[in-house]
Structures are given as C-alpha cells and as structure tokens.
Design an enzyme around this catalytic site. Sequence first.
Site, PDB file in Angstrom:
ATOM      1  N   HIS A 235     -46.441  63.004 -76.677  1.00  0.00           N
ATOM      2  CA  HIS A 235     -45.044  62.924 -77.429  1.00  0.00           C
ATOM      3  C   HIS A 235     -44.820  64.166 -78.450  1.00  0.00           C
ATOM      4  O   HIS A 235     -43.985  64.528 -78.939  1.00  0.00           O
ATOM      5  CB  HIS A 235     -44.595  61.625 -78.047  1.00  0.00           C
ATOM      6  CG  HIS A 235     -44.465  60.546 -77.016  1.00  0.00           C
ATOM      7  ND1 HIS A 235     -45.521  60.007 -76.389  1.00  0.00           N
ATOM      8  CD2 HIS A 235     -43.294  60.189 -76.521  1.00  0.00           C
ATOM      9  CE1 HIS A 235     -44.998  58.960 -75.558  1.00  0.00           C
ATOM     10  NE2 HIS A 235     -43.617  59.152 -75.625  1.00  0.00           N
ATOM     11  N   ASP A 308     -41.824  63.049 -66.834  1.00  0.00           N
ATOM     12  CA  ASP A 308     -41.980  62.151 -68.057  1.00  0.00           C
ATOM     13  C   ASP A 308     -40.712  62.625 -68.831  1.00  0.00           C
ATOM     14  O   ASP A 308     -39.970  63.709 -68.482  1.00  0.00           O
ATOM     15  CB  ASP A 308     -43.102  62.208 -68.646  1.00  0.00           C
ATOM     16  CG  ASP A 308     -43.364  61.058 -69.498  1.00  0.00           C
ATOM     17  OD1 ASP A 308     -42.371  60.470 -69.898  1.00  0.00           O
ATOM     18  OD2 ASP A 308     -44.519  60.858 -69.980  1.00  0.00           O
TER      19      ASP A 308
END
Length: 578
Positions: A235, A308
């Site tokens: 992330h 993702d």
Amino acid sequence: MEKCQKQIWVDNIFEKLTLEQKVGQLMVFGFAGPVITPHIIEMIKTYHVGGFRIAQKFHGGYDSKEGAHPSLFKEPDSKSYDRPGTFKAKRVACTPQEYATTLNTLRDLAMEHNDGVPLHFTFDQEGEGADFLFGQRLFPFPMGLAATKEPEMAYKVALSLGKQARALGANMIHSPVLDVNTNPLNPEIGPRAYSDKTDTVIAYAKESIRGFNEMHIISTGKHFPGRGDSVQDAHFGLPVIDLSKAELMEKHIRPYRELIKAGLPAIMAAFTAYPSLDPSHDPAATSRAIITGLLREELGFKGVITTDNISMHGLLDRYEVGEAVVRSLLAGCDLILCRNETPVNKYIIGCVIEAVKTGRYSMDMLDASVMRILKMRYDMGLADNGGKVNASEAGLPFYDEEIMAVAREAAEKSVTVLRDKGGLLPVSKDKKVLLIEQTHHFHSFINNMYVHPGVLWEEMLKHSDHVSVVVVKEKVSKACIERIKGRLKHEKYDLIVTTSYYNYRTHANMMEVMDLLCHQEAPVIVVSNTPYEKFGVPKHVNTAIVSFCPSGRENIKAIADVIYGSISANHGLELEKH
C-alpha cells in the site's frame, strides 16, 4: 445443456456491446454506499462500468487525499463533475434491507441503460480485516481458522459468509488469501494468511472455496504470486521479493497450482516485484512474463484475473495511473480494481479506450477478457433478473441459527493462549483487574450492541465485578498514555489486562503501552489479534491470548471466557521459528 445455455447468454450479451461498453466491463470501481451519488449513476449510465467494490462507508465527495498517490486525483473534465469537497469516509447507519435495496436500484439502472448487461458487486472479507457489509456476523482471520485444526471450519465459515453476502446482493469475494506468511516481519499479511506452511494454506483455502462455491460467490485467490515473504507493505511502496523461482514455486505459488486444479474461479495479481520471475522488477500485475507466461500458460489458469486496488503505491510509484492500468491489461489482467470515487475513474477508462484505438491494446485481448468476465457473471447467477435479491430478507442471515452457531464455534475454537509462563490463567473472579482496552477500528465503526468500544469490558463484567477500564484510541495518543499512567498511579491492581491490536491497514499498534507496562508491579495479560512479536505480542510478555477477530460479540465473549476459565483454549501456535 447448462454449458450451452451459458454460452448462448454470453454470446447474446457480447454481440451487443460497443467498444465503450466492453471497456466498461473491465472496470470494478468503488461504491462506498449506501448513498447513490451522481458519480455512481454516471459511471453506470455513461461509462458502462460492469462492477463495483462495495463497502459500508460513504465518502460524500471525493476520497480524502490523505495518504493517496497524487496521480489518483487527475481532473480531466472537472467542470462536468459537481465536486462537493474532500471528506474522509464515514459510516452511514443503514439496515441490510436498505443496503440490498440500494444495490437492486443500481442493478435496475444498469439493466435499463446498458442493453441488459448486469452489474456484479465485489467485497473484501478475510475475517477481521474486511470491507464490513451491513448486518454481518464477523469471523476470525484465516490463521484463526487454521488454529482450530479443523479444515471443515474454513468451509463452514465460508458458507456462512456466503449466505450473508448473497442476501445483500454481493457476488464476488476478494478471498481466500493464498499468501504463505513465511516472514514474521511482514507488515500487511500476518494472520490474514492461513499459515506460514504451504500445505496448511492449501488445505484450508480449498475448504473456503468449497463454501463460497456452494453459495455461488466467486472466490478470488490472492495475492499472486504470493506476498508472504515481504517486509514492505504494497500500500505504501513496491515490495521486492528476491527468492529464487524454485523457492517461489514450491512455497508460494504451489497453493495457486493446487487451487486452480480445484476450480479456483478468479485470482488477484500482486503489486510486488519478483526479479527471479521478471528481471525488469515490474509489479506482478503489470508483468506479462508473470501474468500470461506463468499464470496463464505455465499454470494453465483460465479464469478471471483482477488487479489489486490501483490506488496502492506499490503500483503508482512505478507508473502513472493510466499507464499502470494499460500495462496491467497488456500483461493479461481482465479486471481493473479502482476503489476511488474520483475523476480518475473517467481518466483510466479513456486511457484504455485510447490504447484500443491506437492498437496498443488489441481488440482480441479486450474481447477475450470481456468473454471471461461475462462467463463469470453467468456463474454468479446474474442471468436471472440481473442478480436482484429480495431486499426484505437481507437481514435474516444475521439471526440464522446455523450461522450464529458457526460464529460461536469459530470464536471459541480459534482463541489461543500463545503462552502463560506466569500461570496467570484462569483469573480468579475476586482479582482486582485493570483492563486497558484499545478501540479497534470496527468497534467505533459498527458501534452497536454486536460490537462497540468497551465491549471486552462488558464481557469481562459478566464474570467479575472487580474490573476497571481505560479505553484508548486505536492509534494511542499521548493523552491515552497519560490516562493509563494516572490510573496506575492512583490505584493498585492485582492484574492488568491489555489489548494489543494491530491494524494491517494503518499499522496502528500498542507497542508504547507494552513498553509502559513492562515497568509495572502488577502482572500483565496481553490480548492481541496477531501472534507476531513485532506487531502484537513482544517477547517480554509472559502471558498472551490471541483472538484472530477482536470484533463481533462471539469473539469478544470467547476472550473473556478464556480469561476467567469458562472455556478452554488452544495452547500455542504451530508457526515456524525464524
């Protein structure tokens, strides 16, 4: 006969699609409901978006820019969008019936304006860490399911999750996690994985998929080719896993090989680099060598491949967002996941259309992806009334006796005494106890009688009248520390119980509190949601309990019951020593 009907339905839909509609089918954008905004309507009516990733948060405008990559806030056509402002996502109280009605409304909109092409709704659910959906019972992280030592528990939990999700109108789950968490310093996987052992991951993931399949929920194995050996959170940057191909294949890719044989319908590609698989250091999702060469050709996967969330720095630190999306499609991905609700949605669609028109992204590749996606939607049951549900029944699974029983069983069988060197367990009911209770993000987000801040205190009071509490924030502040110090200074306690929850999204932890309690005279019991030393249970802690879901009444009750000896618990975890 069924296969023939499926192909007829797919062909009838496919032959009507324009270029713009085909590109729209590749997109899964965020819908942080339950309020239907003009942006969501526009995405369906004008941009033909085929899927939404749903969650129980409402943005009320654009996503907050806090922590987001700058390239996600392009405004190619800002005048056409009424921007009310930038807000952090907040919960809007909503019943399951109301939420299901909202999803039905979006389905009607899609069927009316997109030539009968049905929408699909995806959600994320890994036990504790999830996009919480309205009116759901919560279950342990995958590692908690493996802690039960009963693979069938994974099946029963998946079946229960599937029943709840189907009642709301969800069709696809971004689960199971097939990562093998071989590195105890991994900041984002941890107990989201079933295990640090490949065979255990395979055994429990197979049972999870079996449960989802029975409920016609499309399961998505993630994060290919495996993020379990990483020490970087994708992330916030691009992890590089520098293992040999042989080691990757044996430990980390083998779950995919076995689950593909077992009928895994969808796979999520990681934003992680694997030099032994692709020397370019490209994130896996943008690597043709990894997605097409390894996953499609070598492993023989014929299902749907999704990226993702493209908001992650692991992708966008390498490529500008439009380029990242096109490269993911060229690598062989079918679906682009973009959880943002900003003009970047329009921008990336435009980038893909331009790539087709210039010949960079071939019509053959586009058509192949759209066909796979439509076949998946048929398997979801969307050929029947576009997938609409009976909204009046959406809340019933929460009170389903079988689901309630599975929630209790999973909670009680997964709660684990990691160690009890001081022999503090069980605690006598006459002991004077100070509970330091961290407010887990779901406690404040859900905040009802199923789970709320102070819920462990409530459950401990059912055993003893001698429990005091200090409730602290998930990210412990200086004020929280001072309140704890003040309580310890002015009162004497026989025992301290402290929660030590780690948030794998924000990296919030209780290490400062752990350090403070080292110097206290009273013995300490730590309750964590992870067994790992760096994130929840430091080495100096002599007595520790791990609950793999510190949210949901069943799980909190199990913690209190173990503390006071009403139920027995697992002892230790079979994790590799590193």
